[in-house]
Design a protein around this motif. Sequence first.
Motif, short mmCIF file in Angstrom:
data_model
loop_
_atom_site.label_atom_id
_atom_site.label_comp_id
_atom_site.label_asym_id
_atom_site.label_seq_id
_atom_site.Cartn_x
_atom_site.Cartn_y
_atom_site.Cartn_z
N TRP A 78 8.23 0.67 -6.63
CA TRP A 78 6.81 0.31 -6.68
C TRP A 78 6.01 1.12 -5.67
N GLU A 79 6.54 1.24 -4.46
CA GLU A 79 5.80 1.92 -3.38
C GLU A 79 5.64 3.41 -3.65
N HIS A 80 6.72 4.06 -4.06
CA HIS A 80 6.68 5.52 -4.23
C HIS A 80 6.33 5.93 -5.66
N GLY A 81 6.60 5.06 -6.64
CA GLY A 81 6.27 5.40 -8.01
C GLY A 81 4.77 5.41 -8.29
N ARG A 82 3.99 4.79 -7.39
CA ARG A 82 2.53 4.75 -7.59
C ARG A 82 1.83 5.97 -7.00
N ASP A 83 2.57 6.86 -6.38
CA ASP A 83 1.95 8.04 -5.77
C ASP A 83 1.31 8.89 -6.86
N PHE A 84 0.00 9.15 -6.72
CA PHE A 84 -0.74 9.85 -7.76
C PHE A 84 -0.18 11.24 -8.05
N VAL B 24 2.17 12.05 -10.99
CA VAL B 24 1.67 12.25 -12.34
C VAL B 24 1.84 13.71 -12.77
N THR C 168 -2.30 18.00 -9.68
CA THR C 168 -2.22 17.05 -10.79
C THR C 168 -3.23 17.39 -11.88
#
Length: 433
Positions: free
Chosen positions: A54-60, A63, A246
């Motif tokens: 959750w913490e690292h998977g949300r890093d923009f 993408v 990105t």
Amino acid sequence: MDLILVGVAGVVLLLVLLVVGVPIGFAMAFTGILGLWIVEGAAPAMAHAALVPWEHGRDFIFVAIPLFVLMGQLFYHAGLAGDLYQGLRSWVGRVPGGLAISSVFACGGFGAVTGSSIATVATMGTIVMPEMRRYDYDSRLATGALAASGTLGILIPPSLIFIFYGVMTETSIGALFIAGIVPGVITALMFATIIFARCVLNPSLGPKGPRADGRQRLVAFGRLGPVAALFLLIIGGIYAGIFTPTEAAGIGCAGVLVMALIRRKLSIATVGAALRGSALISAMIFTIIVGGYVVARFLAVTGLTDSLVNLIIGADLGRVGFLLMLVALYFVLGAMLDVFGMLVLTIPFIFPVVGELGIDPIWFGVFVVVMAELALITPPIGANVFVMRRVAPDVPMEEIFRGVLPFVLGELAVLALLILFPETALWLVGRMG
């Protein structure tokens, strides 16, 4: 319980899992969760397992990974890689070793779109090997050139490895992309020079390819133009500060779609195959990322990371000594791990030392990627060599390794140049917008 010993036992367990064939992402996640369970208990270990994705998977910035993967998949499935090689062959195919030299630059161009070394070897190998067989190229030269040139896929931007390194070390990914341009061009020219020199001294290694007239070269230029324009759009936009990596990935995907549409190579089947390939590759990369963060937390809790950092700093190796130690380390790790695995296992330990020694983190990112390139083509594993073996099953593995050897020496020369003259990688970065 000595926490350092627990950390060492965890590293040993991880290596055992890798040796028996457990995928690296799952091996790291299992080792990290088990180690945290032993050190901190079941509840904290499960909390880490839930919070890390959750913490690292949300890093923009993440993408960018599936978008760049999709860009490469679209380029491959639309058949644009063949156009790239044919265009280059029309211009340089008539020089000694011209087909192999064309493959070097085609691998560089395709790698700039895919960002993957293995995908570059697999794709360009199936396109180029039949051509080189038709013109009686030496099997060592042909397979060695393709296996080595595939490594350009992770150095010439955009590169998935640079994104991975940038996220792990909180280093500017745009700056890393720009820093890889000059070393990537130097490496491609080094490989082309090696091929040309060998074929001049021994023309039977790489006979001249087919002659192209003015009209054919003009058509070839038309094939190369869109790819060059796409590269300049992505990297030029990042260099000028117009958009982020990105955003560049999204623009690149749109550019490949337009290119395929104009050439009437876009279909529902093509898009579907590209999406499936992108999903599988992206899932693999994210599994490695999550597993790497879990095992890094475990090693940090045990204090093993700090102990190794203090040990390296206390050895007082200096900048060059430290880098030479890393050269030996990456050669060993390259025998067991893929590129992502090498970064996950080493960066948490060595990056603090990089700061202590005053080494520029952007330059160090280029150094790490060049070392990863070497690991991909050196025995006993050499992932690119194994892929090349599947592309050319009639060529024995030892023959491919012998064919790769001159390019390994060339890569070491580029590495020495990078260490002696750090501005090789940093000159363009200092002039970014």
